[in-house]
Design an enzyme around this catalytic site. Structure first.
Site, mmCIF file in Angstrom:
data_model
loop_
_atom_site.group_PDB
_atom_site.id
_atom_site.type_symbol
_atom_site.label_atom_id
_atom_site.label_comp_id
_atom_site.label_asym_id
_atom_site.label_seq_id
_atom_site.Cartn_x
_atom_site.Cartn_y
_atom_site.Cartn_z
ATOM 1 N N TYR A 79 -46.109 -67.264 -32.720
ATOM 2 C CA TYR A 79 -45.459 -66.768 -31.501
ATOM 3 C C TYR A 79 -44.213 -65.994 -31.900
ATOM 4 C CZ TYR A 79 -42.968 -66.809 -27.003
ATOM 5 O OH TYR A 79 -42.297 -66.447 -25.855
ATOM 6 N N ASP A 128 -40.277 -63.832 -39.203
ATOM 7 C CA ASP A 128 -39.689 -64.296 -37.943
ATOM 8 C C ASP A 128 -39.206 -65.721 -38.164
ATOM 9 O OD1 ASP A 128 -38.988 -65.133 -35.460
ATOM 10 O OD2 ASP A 128 -40.858 -64.564 -34.463
ATOM 11 N N LYS A 160 -32.385 -69.357 -31.686
ATOM 12 C CA LYS A 160 -32.281 -70.829 -31.627
ATOM 13 C C LYS A 160 -31.024 -71.375 -32.333
ATOM 14 C CE LYS A 160 -36.951 -71.289 -30.141
ATOM 15 N NZ LYS A 160 -38.071 -70.459 -30.485
HETATM 16 C C1 LIG Z 1 -38.613 -69.141 -29.807
HETATM 17 C C2 LIG Z 1 -39.185 -68.082 -30.662
HETATM 18 C C3 LIG Z 1 -39.100 -66.721 -30.321
HETATM 19 C C4 LIG Z 1 -38.545 -66.250 -29.012
HETATM 20 O O1 LIG Z 1 -37.212 -66.610 -28.852
HETATM 21 P P1 LIG Z 1 -36.610 -66.661 -27.353
HETATM 22 O O2 LIG Z 1 -35.168 -66.958 -27.583
HETATM 23 O O3 LIG Z 1 -37.372 -67.748 -26.667
HETATM 24 O O4 LIG Z 1 -36.833 -65.344 -26.743
HETATM 25 C C5 LIG Z 1 -39.550 -65.793 -31.231
HETATM 26 N N1 LIG Z 1 -40.076 -66.158 -32.412
HETATM 27 C C6 LIG Z 1 -40.188 -67.460 -32.770
HETATM 28 C C7 LIG Z 1 -40.750 -67.811 -34.100
HETATM 29 C C8 LIG Z 1 -39.772 -68.458 -31.896
HETATM 30 O O5 LIG Z 1 -39.915 -69.734 -32.237
#
Ligand SMILES: *Cc1c(COP(=O)(O)O)cnc(C)c1O
Length: 426
Positions: free
Chosen positions: A145, A240, A268
Site C-alpha cells: 500500500y 516507501d 507516521k
Molecule cells: C500509511 C502508509 C501510506 C499513506 O500514508 P497516509 O499518511 O495514510 O497518507 C503510504 N505508504 C505506506 C507504506 C503506508 O504505510
C-alpha cells in the site's frame, strides 16, 4: 458483550454527517463487525473510550505513536510551539532542524522535503521519479500500500506482463495502465516487465518491509535484485518507508538490508502523531523539484511548525532512550509470550522489531496470495471478544500490531494471555 452507549450514540451521529461515520475506511470496523468504540483519550500504551473503558493499544494510530500516547516531552513541545502560532506559510528553523536530523540519520538522504501525509509523500516521489527520468510507467507490488493517489490504487491485471487495473472507483483505466503490478518475491515477473517496457519504466516502488497486507517480509536477495535491475535500466528505486522508516531503526529498511534506494518516503513516526510526510534522496534528484527544477510540488501546511516540533521531539526521545534496542526487546518479548499462549493453536507470528503480525496459518507468507482466507477470518472473528477484554487490536487480520516504548512486559503478558485464550476457544 460490553456496552458502549456513548460510542454508539456518537457513531449514529457520525454516520449521518460523515460517509460511513469515519474519515478513513478501516476505522469503521467493517472487517471485524460491530460498532467501533469512539476514543476519548490516550495515555501511554492505553486508549480510553467515550464510555470510560480502557484498552491496551496495539494499533498506535497505525504506527506513528512509537512512544505511546500523549508522551510528556512531545506534548510539552507541541504546546510551546503552538503558543507561538500554528502556521506561517513561511520557513521556520524547525523545518531545517528536522531536515538536518533526518538526513543525518538516514544515509541515502541528502535532501528531504516535508509534506502533510504519507500519501502526499509517495505521490510526490513518483512524480519526481517521472520528471527525473522522463519516463511514464511505474512498477508496484501486489500487497503493498502506498497511500491513495490515483496511480497507486491499482491491482494486477489478468495475466502477467499486462497493465494494471484500477482498484478503486474514480481512477481512470488510462492512469492505471501506467502502473505495472508485480508479485512480491517474484524476480521473474519483474524481469519480464523490464524486458518489455525497460525504456519506459521511471521507477520501481516497494514497501521494503511490506506491512499493509499482513507483514510480508521479503528475502534480502529480492530487494537487492530490485536495486540491480533498476540501476541497470536507468529506473529509480523508491523505498516507501512510511511505516518502516524510524520504526525499525535509524536508517529504516534501507539500512537494515544495506541497500541505497534513489528515493525514500516517510510518514507516521516522523510526525510524532501530527500529520507529516516526507520524501528525499540524492541532491541531484531532489533538486529537480520546484523552485530549483521543473517538477512541481507544494503545500500550504507543508513543514507545519507544530508538526515538525512533534516529529523532532519524538525522534529525540528515541535517540536519548536508545529506543530501537528497547523496542526490539519488547517486540521479542511479545512474540514469545504470544507463542506460549497460543499453545496448540496453529499460528505464525511474523515480526520485524516492534512490528508484529499474527496470522493463523502454518506457513509464513511472502506474497499476498499466500495468505489464507480462513486465517484472516479467525482473526476477524475473535477481534470483538478481545476488544471487550480490554485489548485494542487493529480491526482487520491484514493489519499489523505495533508495540511502543510505553508498553510494559506486564501489558504484553496480559494481552498475549487474552489473545491466546480467545484463539483457543474458537
Ligand atoms: C500509511 C502508509 C501510506 C499513506 O500514508 P497516509 O499518511 O495514510 O497518507 C503510504 N505508504 C505506506 C507504506 C503506508 O504505510
Amino acid at each position: 458483550m460490553t456496552d458502549r452507549p456513548h460510542s454508539d450514540k456518537l457513531y449514529d451521529r457520525a454516520t449521518r454527517v460523515i460517509p460511513g461515520g469515519v474519515n478513513s475506511p478501516v476505522r469503521a470496523f467493517g472487517a471485524v463487525g460491530g460498532r467501533p468504540p469512539f476514543i476519548d483519550r490516550g495515555l501511554g500504551a492505553e486508549l480510553i473510550d467515550s464510555d470510560g473503558h480502557r484498552y491496551i493499544d496495539f494499533c498506535c494510530s497505525w504506527g506513528p505513536l512509537i512512544l505511546g500516547h500523549a508522551h510528556p516531552k512531545v506534548l510539552k513541545t507541541i504546546q510551546a510551539t503552538a503558543a507561538r502560532g500554528c502556521s506561517f506559510g513561511a520557513t521556520t528553523a524547525l523545518e531545517v532542524e528536522l531536515a538536518e536530523f533526518v538526513t543525518g540519520k538516514v544515509g541515502p538522504l541528502e535532501k528531504v522535503r516535508f509534506v502533510s501525509s504519507g500519501t502526499e509523500a509517495v505521490m510526490s516521489a513518483v512524480r519526481l521519479a517521472r520528471g527525473f527520468t522522463g519516463r511514464d510507467k511505474i512498477i508496484k507490488f501486489n500487497g503493498c500500500y502506498h497511500g491513495h493517489s490515483d496511480y497507486l490504487l491499482v491491482k494486477a491485471g489478468s495475466g502477467l506482463a499486462t497493465f494494471g487495473e484500477p482498484s478503486s472507483g474514480g481512477v481512470p483505466a488510462s492512469f492505471a495502465a501506467e502502473t505495472l503490478v508485480a508479485d512480491l518475491d517474484d524476480q521473474e515477473g519483474v524481469e519480464k516487465y523490464f524486458e518489455k517496457y525497460g525504456d519506459d519504466i521511471a521507477c520501481v516502488i516497494i514497501e521494503p518491509i511490506p506491512a499493509n497486507n499482513g507483514l510480508l517480509l521479503q528475502r534480502p536477495e529480492f530487494l537487492h535484485f530490485l536495486r540491480e535491475i533498476t540501476a541497470k535500466h536507468g529506473a529509480l528505486l523508491i523505498f516507501d518507508e512510511v511505516i518502516s522508516g524510524f520504526r525499525v531503526g535509524w536508517g529504516g529498511a534501507a539500512k537494515l538490508y544495506g541497500i541505497t534506494p534513489d528515493l525514500m518516503t516517510f510518514g507516521k513516526v516522523i510526525g510524532g502523531g501530527m500529520p507529516v510526510g516526507g520524501f528525499g534522496g540524492r541532491a541531484e534528484i531532489m533538486d529537480k523539484l520546484a523552485p530549483m527544477g521543473t517538477v512541481y510540488q507544494a503545500g500550504t501546511l507543508s513543514g507545519n511548525p507544530v508538526a515538525m516540533a512533534a516529529g523532532l521531539a519524538t525522534l529525540k526521545v528515541l535517540e536519548k532512550e536508545d529506543g530501537y534496542n528497547r523496542l526490539e526487546e519488547l517486540g521479542a518479548y511479545f512474540e514469545n509470550a504470544l507463542k506460549e499462549n497460543l499453545g496448540e493453536v496453529q499460528g505464525t507470528i511474523v515480526r520485524q522489531g516492534s512490528i508484529i503480525w499474527l496470522i493463523y496459518q502454518k506457513e509464513m507468507p511472502r506474497r499476498a496470495d499466500q495468505i489464507e482466507g480462513a486465517a484472516i477470518d479467525l482473526y476477524n472473528r475473535h477481534h470483538r471478544a478481545i476488544l471487550d477484554q480490554g485489548i485494542y487490536l487493529p480491526p482487520s487480520g491484514y493489519e499489523v500490531m505495533f508495540v511502543s516504548l510505553a508498553h510494559t512486559t506486564d501489558m504484553l503478558d496480559r494481552a498475549a494471555g487474552i489473545i491466546g485464550k480467545t484463539a483457543q476457544s474458537l
